[in-house]
Design an enzyme around this catalytic site. Sequence first.
Site, PDB file in Angstrom:
ATOM      1  N   GLU A  78     -91.343  -6.589 -28.039  1.00 13.32           N
ATOM      2  CA  GLU A  78     -92.248  -5.438 -28.027  1.00 13.32           C
ATOM      3  C   GLU A  78     -91.913  -4.484 -26.895  1.00 13.32           C
ATOM      4  O   GLU A  78     -91.956  -3.264 -27.052  1.00 13.32           O
ATOM      5  CB  GLU A  78     -93.698  -5.897 -27.903  1.00 13.32           C
ATOM      6  CG  GLU A  78     -94.668  -4.734 -27.888  1.00 13.32           C
ATOM      7  CD  GLU A  78     -96.112  -5.142 -27.683  1.00 13.32           C
ATOM      8  OE1 GLU A  78     -96.984  -4.332 -28.002  1.00 13.32           O
ATOM      9  OE2 GLU A  78     -96.350  -6.252 -27.190  1.00 13.32           O
ATOM     10  N   ASP A  93     -93.536 -11.061 -29.209  1.00 15.54           N
ATOM     11  CA  ASP A  93     -94.586 -10.316 -28.512  1.00 15.54           C
ATOM     12  C   ASP A  93     -95.009 -11.171 -27.329  1.00 15.54           C
ATOM     13  O   ASP A  93     -95.618 -12.235 -27.512  1.00 15.54           O
ATOM     14  CB  ASP A  93     -95.779 -10.054 -29.428  1.00 15.54           C
ATOM     15  CG  ASP A  93     -96.783  -9.092 -28.810  1.00 15.54           C
ATOM     16  OD1 ASP A  93     -96.723  -8.869 -27.586  1.00 15.54           O
ATOM     17  OD2 ASP A  93     -97.641  -8.566 -29.541  1.00 15.54           O
ATOM     18  N   ILE A  95     -97.256 -10.782 -24.950  1.00 14.55           N
ATOM     19  CA  ILE A  95     -98.711 -10.913 -24.839  1.00 14.55           C
ATOM     20  C   ILE A  95     -99.312 -10.177 -26.035  1.00 14.55           C
ATOM     21  O   ILE A  95     -99.421  -8.956 -26.027  1.00 14.55           O
ATOM     22  CB  ILE A  95     -99.280 -10.331 -23.531  1.00 14.55           C
ATOM     23  CG1 ILE A  95     -98.604 -10.939 -22.309  1.00 14.55           C
ATOM     24  CG2 ILE A  95    -100.795 -10.565 -23.470  1.00 14.55           C
ATOM     25  CD1 ILE A  95     -99.073 -10.344 -20.982  1.00 14.55           C
ATOM     26  N   ASP A  96     -99.682 -10.929 -27.047  1.00 14.18           N
ATOM     27  CA  ASP A  96    -100.370 -10.324 -28.187  1.00 14.18           C
ATOM     28  C   ASP A  96    -101.864 -10.330 -27.877  1.00 14.18           C
ATOM     29  O   ASP A  96    -102.451 -11.381 -27.658  1.00 14.18           O
ATOM     30  CB  ASP A  96    -100.088 -11.120 -29.459  1.00 14.18           C
ATOM     31  CG  ASP A  96    -100.761 -10.479 -30.651  1.00 14.18           C
ATOM     32  OD1 ASP A  96    -100.490  -9.303 -30.922  1.00 14.18           O
ATOM     33  OD2 ASP A  96    -101.584 -11.154 -31.293  1.00 14.18           O
ATOM     34  N   THR A  98    -102.999  -7.537 -25.635  1.00 11.56           N
ATOM     35  CA  THR A  98    -102.843  -7.097 -24.251  1.00 11.56           C
ATOM     36  C   THR A  98    -104.143  -6.599 -23.640  1.00 11.56           C
ATOM     37  O   THR A  98    -104.453  -6.894 -22.482  1.00 11.56           O
ATOM     38  CB  THR A  98    -101.777  -5.985 -24.165  1.00 11.56           C
ATOM     39  OG1 THR A  98    -100.594  -6.418 -24.843  1.00 11.56           O
ATOM     40  CG2 THR A  98    -101.441  -5.665 -22.739  1.00 11.56           C
ATOM     41  N   ASP A 219     -96.099  -8.676 -33.878  1.00  9.93           N
ATOM     42  CA  ASP A 219     -97.491  -9.110 -33.867  1.00  9.93           C
ATOM     43  C   ASP A 219     -97.779 -10.165 -34.931  1.00  9.93           C
ATOM     44  O   ASP A 219     -98.680 -10.984 -34.767  1.00  9.93           O
ATOM     45  CB  ASP A 219     -98.428  -7.921 -34.144  1.00  9.93           C
ATOM     46  CG  ASP A 219     -98.367  -6.847 -33.086  1.00  9.93           C
ATOM     47  OD1 ASP A 219     -98.387  -7.198 -31.901  1.00  9.93           O
ATOM     48  OD2 ASP A 219     -98.294  -5.664 -33.450  1.00  9.93           O
TER      49      ASP A 219
END
Length: 274
Positions: A78, A93, A95-96, A98, A219
């Site tokens: 990402e 990702d 940190i999905d 955020t 995601d």
Amino acid sequence: MNSAFDATAIRARAQIAIAVALEVGRETARFRRDSNSGTLAVENKGLQDFVTVADRKAEQAIRDRLLSHFPDDTFMGEESGGQSGGTGTWVVDPIDGTTNYIRGFSHWGVSIAFVIDGRVEIGVVYDATEDKVFHAIRGGGAFKDGRPVHAAATADPANALVILGHSRKTSFDDYLALSKRLHERGMDYRRMGAAAIDLVRVAEGAADLYYERHLNAWDMLAGALIAEEAGAMVAMPPVERLLAQGGPVIAHSPGLADEFAFILDIEGLAPANR
């Protein structure tokens, strides 16, 4: 499958990805606990797209650790971008969820998928809420910390719990209309803000539907495979299209297929798997 990737090679990658997701997920959670929310360097990159120091650190750690074991693989993240290649591609990702992470709401995770020839072969999601890792290898079932998980057997819509995502890239009026329709059918619903975690909630039977009209590939791909391998019905555009431009994802309990068929019509997608 690409001839370079037999079952042994896939299992080896899955084992490393599980370890990396757990390690980086815990490091990222520790960084959040040790940081004052006001000191997190947040930049506004556009609609619903925030990048933090933690995002960049986590993605770099995942990239370094995966490619140190598998240097011929390609990487798409990402934060750092990248493209899928002729060899297998890690789609990540770091940190999905955020915004949840920034605000100290623990509904966030780390999402790692491995794609070969336009198919997701490995999905790994670290769930910060429970400090556990979900994973799936295509054709091998879905697991939470090594124990099998299964989609719910819900058949009565009045007993259903659904999770809806919403992107500012899509119509809020459409989102409200969908929420109203589900409410009128007796379903309870949530909006939680982390697609990978929402998808594994369907996989483990805690929710009966996750649907969002537009997501990026990083995601959704890992969570979608986990949900599918857990027995949920999953529909989304071809992976190559998702890698290029994102799109919708639908994952739901198989007993409610008739209830949710209208969503497939909205998106113009073929009937879900199974």
